[in-house]
Write a protein that holds these residues in place. Structure first.
Motif, PDB file in Angstrom:
ATOM      1  N   LYS A 230       0.843  -1.202   0.000  1.00  0.00           N
ATOM      2  CA  LYS A 230       0.000   0.000   0.000  1.00  0.00           C
ATOM      3  C   LYS A 230       0.874   1.246   0.000  1.00  0.00           C
ATOM      4  O   LYS A 230       0.587   2.202  -0.698  1.00  0.00           O
ATOM      5  CB  LYS A 230      -0.891  -0.002   1.254  1.00  0.00           C
ATOM      6  CG  LYS A 230      -2.021  -1.024   1.155  1.00  0.00           C
ATOM      7  CD  LYS A 230      -2.889  -0.966   2.404  1.00  0.00           C
ATOM      8  CE  LYS A 230      -4.005  -1.974   2.331  1.00  0.00           C
ATOM      9  NZ  LYS A 230      -4.605  -2.227   3.651  1.00  0.00           N
ATOM     10  N   ASP A 231       1.958   1.219   0.785  1.00  0.00           N
ATOM     11  CA  ASP A 231       2.835   2.382   0.882  1.00  0.00           C
ATOM     12  C   ASP A 231       4.215   2.024   0.321  1.00  0.00           C
ATOM     13  O   ASP A 231       4.968   1.286   0.957  1.00  0.00           O
ATOM     14  CB  ASP A 231       2.950   2.787   2.359  1.00  0.00           C
ATOM     15  CG  ASP A 231       3.969   3.903   2.541  1.00  0.00           C
ATOM     16  OD1 ASP A 231       4.407   4.473   1.524  1.00  0.00           O
ATOM     17  OD2 ASP A 231       4.324   4.172   3.700  1.00  0.00           O
ATOM     18  N   TYR A 251       5.255  -7.514  -5.989  1.00  0.00           N
ATOM     19  CA  TYR A 251       6.356  -8.292  -5.396  1.00  0.00           C
ATOM     20  C   TYR A 251       5.932  -9.740  -5.301  1.00  0.00           C
ATOM     21  O   TYR A 251       4.744 -10.064  -5.299  1.00  0.00           O
ATOM     22  CB  TYR A 251       6.684  -7.781  -3.985  1.00  0.00           C
ATOM     23  CG  TYR A 251       7.326  -6.426  -3.978  1.00  0.00           C
ATOM     24  CD1 TYR A 251       8.714  -6.290  -3.985  1.00  0.00           C
ATOM     25  CD2 TYR A 251       6.534  -5.280  -3.965  1.00  0.00           C
ATOM     26  CE1 TYR A 251       9.307  -5.040  -3.984  1.00  0.00           C
ATOM     27  CE2 TYR A 251       7.123  -4.022  -3.961  1.00  0.00           C
ATOM     28  CZ  TYR A 251       8.501  -3.908  -3.967  1.00  0.00           C
ATOM     29  OH  TYR A 251       9.084  -2.683  -3.971  1.00  0.00           O
ATOM     30  N   GLN A 252       6.948 -10.589  -5.151  1.00  0.00           N
ATOM     31  CA  GLN A 252       6.694 -12.016  -5.032  1.00  0.00           C
ATOM     32  C   GLN A 252       7.543 -12.555  -3.880  1.00  0.00           C
ATOM     33  O   GLN A 252       8.722 -12.213  -3.775  1.00  0.00           O
ATOM     34  CB  GLN A 252       7.135 -12.669  -6.339  1.00  0.00           C
ATOM     35  CG  GLN A 252       6.461 -13.952  -6.653  1.00  0.00           C
ATOM     36  CD  GLN A 252       6.904 -14.499  -7.992  1.00  0.00           C
ATOM     37  OE1 GLN A 252       8.089 -14.718  -8.218  1.00  0.00           O
ATOM     38  NE2 GLN A 252       5.971 -14.765  -8.873  1.00  0.00           N
ATOM     39  N   THR A 267      -0.521  -7.397   8.430  1.00  0.00           N
ATOM     40  CA  THR A 267      -0.559  -6.583   9.645  1.00  0.00           C
ATOM     41  C   THR A 267       0.644  -5.648   9.771  1.00  0.00           C
ATOM     42  O   THR A 267       0.512  -4.536  10.256  1.00  0.00           O
ATOM     43  CB  THR A 267      -0.619  -7.487  10.897  1.00  0.00           C
ATOM     44  OG1 THR A 267       0.489  -8.400  10.829  1.00  0.00           O
ATOM     45  CG2 THR A 267      -1.912  -8.271  10.971  1.00  0.00           C
ATOM     46  N   LYS A 268       1.832  -6.089   9.306  1.00  0.00           N
ATOM     47  CA  LYS A 268       3.018  -5.255   9.558  1.00  0.00           C
ATOM     48  C   LYS A 268       3.482  -4.439   8.349  1.00  0.00           C
ATOM     49  O   LYS A 268       4.117  -3.403   8.515  1.00  0.00           O
ATOM     50  CB  LYS A 268       4.175  -6.146  10.028  1.00  0.00           C
ATOM     51  CG  LYS A 268       3.873  -6.807  11.363  1.00  0.00           C
ATOM     52  CD  LYS A 268       5.055  -7.564  11.887  1.00  0.00           C
ATOM     53  CE  LYS A 268       4.673  -8.305  13.154  1.00  0.00           C
ATOM     54  NZ  LYS A 268       5.503  -9.465  13.375  1.00  0.00           N
ATOM     55  N   ASN A 273      -4.141  -6.367  -3.278  1.00  0.00           N
ATOM     56  CA  ASN A 273      -4.177  -7.175  -4.518  1.00  0.00           C
ATOM     57  C   ASN A 273      -3.328  -8.428  -4.427  1.00  0.00           C
ATOM     58  O   ASN A 273      -2.469  -8.689  -5.274  1.00  0.00           O
ATOM     59  CB  ASN A 273      -3.715  -6.346  -5.721  1.00  0.00           C
ATOM     60  CG  ASN A 273      -4.628  -5.160  -5.971  1.00  0.00           C
ATOM     61  OD1 ASN A 273      -5.814  -5.231  -5.662  1.00  0.00           O
ATOM     62  ND2 ASN A 273      -4.069  -4.089  -6.485  1.00  0.00           N
ATOM     63  N   LEU A 274      -3.538  -9.198  -3.378  1.00  0.00           N
ATOM     64  CA  LEU A 274      -2.660 -10.355  -3.193  1.00  0.00           C
ATOM     65  C   LEU A 274      -3.204 -11.646  -3.814  1.00  0.00           C
ATOM     66  O   LEU A 274      -4.412 -11.817  -3.953  1.00  0.00           O
ATOM     67  CB  LEU A 274      -2.384 -10.574  -1.696  1.00  0.00           C
ATOM     68  CG  LEU A 274      -3.536 -11.067  -0.839  1.00  0.00           C
ATOM     69  CD1 LEU A 274      -3.343 -12.531  -0.500  1.00  0.00           C
ATOM     70  CD2 LEU A 274      -3.610 -10.231   0.409  1.00  0.00           C
ATOM     71  N   VAL A 275      -2.263 -12.503  -4.214  1.00  0.00           N
ATOM     72  CA  VAL A 275      -2.588 -13.811  -4.776  1.00  0.00           C
ATOM     73  C   VAL A 275      -1.639 -14.806  -4.122  1.00  0.00           C
ATOM     74  O   VAL A 275      -0.449 -14.535  -4.007  1.00  0.00           O
ATOM     75  CB  VAL A 275      -2.320 -13.854  -6.305  1.00  0.00           C
ATOM     76  CG1 VAL A 275      -2.737 -15.180  -6.890  1.00  0.00           C
ATOM     77  CG2 VAL A 275      -2.979 -12.712  -7.032  1.00  0.00           C
TER      78      VAL A 275
END
Ligand SMILES: Nc1ncnc2c1ncn2[C@@H]1O[C@H](COP(=O)(O)OP(=O)(O)OP(=O)(O)O)[C@@H](O)[C@H]1O
Length: 302
Positions: A230-231, A251-252, A267-268, A273-275
């Motif tokens: 997000k950031d 990223y992967q 959380t951290k 948009n995760l897969v």
């Protein structure tokens, strides 16, 4: 276990101080389709050119099962660039090859298989790039070779035409047990066609084996998590996970502990948009040699 039709031993080839092939050894099995992949300049064409005697290796040796003197009666070679007489018709070139190679192949059937029947009387200079490519593959097969080398198999063809070529090749491989060695920038092509793949990276052979074995061997039960953060300023938080940057700020991460890592990322780090998926051949490539693919699935350099 089938015989080896070609045995390559310790091939080395440099151009001035540029090492194009470094100590490459492998066997090609009779009747297999071997796919050679790698980034631009990895050494694919040099390997093929050396295997078919166009280049002389600096060191090492290529042995064929058949008599070396009559090698060109047994092999067909399609190179990256083709030079045809533009003022000849498709059928004229085909007949010329047929005559030169004393082949008894049925040309009408072949032209049909390659989707070129309608172009039979078309002048070469009027052919589309894709059809020139089809023609060059067809000509490679006219002498009914036992071993075929196809460099950059379907470059320049649209998806439908590529599929057609794949089917033709599979058929001649299955029906006539023709051994096929192809280079490609497209992983889907290799995944579909090849019994084994060779991954070349900067002149080194970094993998040779089955496609599924490659995936199993390199994934070792790992899952792949793909996401965006997000950031973007928080990207340093990804260092400890060995995250590989992809296109479009994605990223992967490879992990055996996907649930825990996922929780931490959410959380951290803050991701979107995760897969989560099992690794594919494409992921394996990225991991082995740092390759990336463009939007069409073509391997591009780092
Ligand atoms: N005739 C040549 N003279 C000088 N350098 C060459 C020659 N042929 C190849 N090279 C160099 O050798 C290396 C391997 O090139 P090669 O063409 O074999 O790679 P490739 O994997 O086929 O690349 P591409 O996918 O771009 O066709 C590259 O660095 C290239 O610049």
């Amino acid at each position: 276990m089938s015989h080896s039709v070609i045995t390559v031993k310790g091939l080395k080839k440099s151009f001035k101080d540029k090492v194009a092939l470094n100590n490459i050894s492998f066997d090609v099995k009779m009747g297999e389709i071997l796919g050679i992949v790698g980034h631009n300049g990895a050494g694919k064409s040099t390997l093929i050119n050396t295997m078919v005697d166009i280049y002389k290796p600096d060191e090492g040796d290529v042995e064929y099962l058949f008599d070396r003197k009559s090698m060109y009666d047994h092999i067909g070679v399609q190179m990256q660039k083709n030079y045809f007489e533009g003022n000849a018709k498709v059928i004229d070139i085909c007949n010329l090859y047929k005559k030169l190679t004393k082949s008894d192949i049925d040309l009408d059937e072949m032209l049909d298989g390659f989707g070129l029947s309608k172009e039979k009387d078309t002048y070469i200079k009027k052919l589309s790039g894709g059809n020139v490519q089809r023609l060059s593959i067809l000509l490679t097969l006219i002498n009914q070779p036992e071993v075929v080398f196809l460099d950059e198999l379907t470059t320049g063809l649209d998806p439908v035409a590529r599929r057609k070529i794949w089917e033709v090749l599979r058929e001649i491989n299955r029906k006539n047990n023709v051994t096929i060695i192809i280079t490609s920038h497209f992983l889907d092509e290799i995944e579909y066609l090849a019994d084994r793949i060779m991954i070349l990276n900067k002149g080194e052979m970094v993998y040779l084996g089955g496609v599924t074995t490659a995936i199993d061997q390199y994934s070792q039960g790992e899952k792949v998590i793909e996401f965006q953060i997000k950031d973007p300023m928080a990207s340093f938080k990804l260092d400890k996970y060995g995250a590989i940057p992809l296109n479009d700020d994605r990223y992967q991460i490879y992990t055996k502990d996907d649930e825990k890592v996922l929780m931490e990322l959410i959380t951290k780090v803050g991701i979107k948009n995760l897969v989560v998926k099992s690794p594919t051949l494409e992921d394996v490539f990225l991991k082995i040699a740092g390759y990336k693919l463009d939007k069409e699935g073509r391997i591009i350099n780092e």
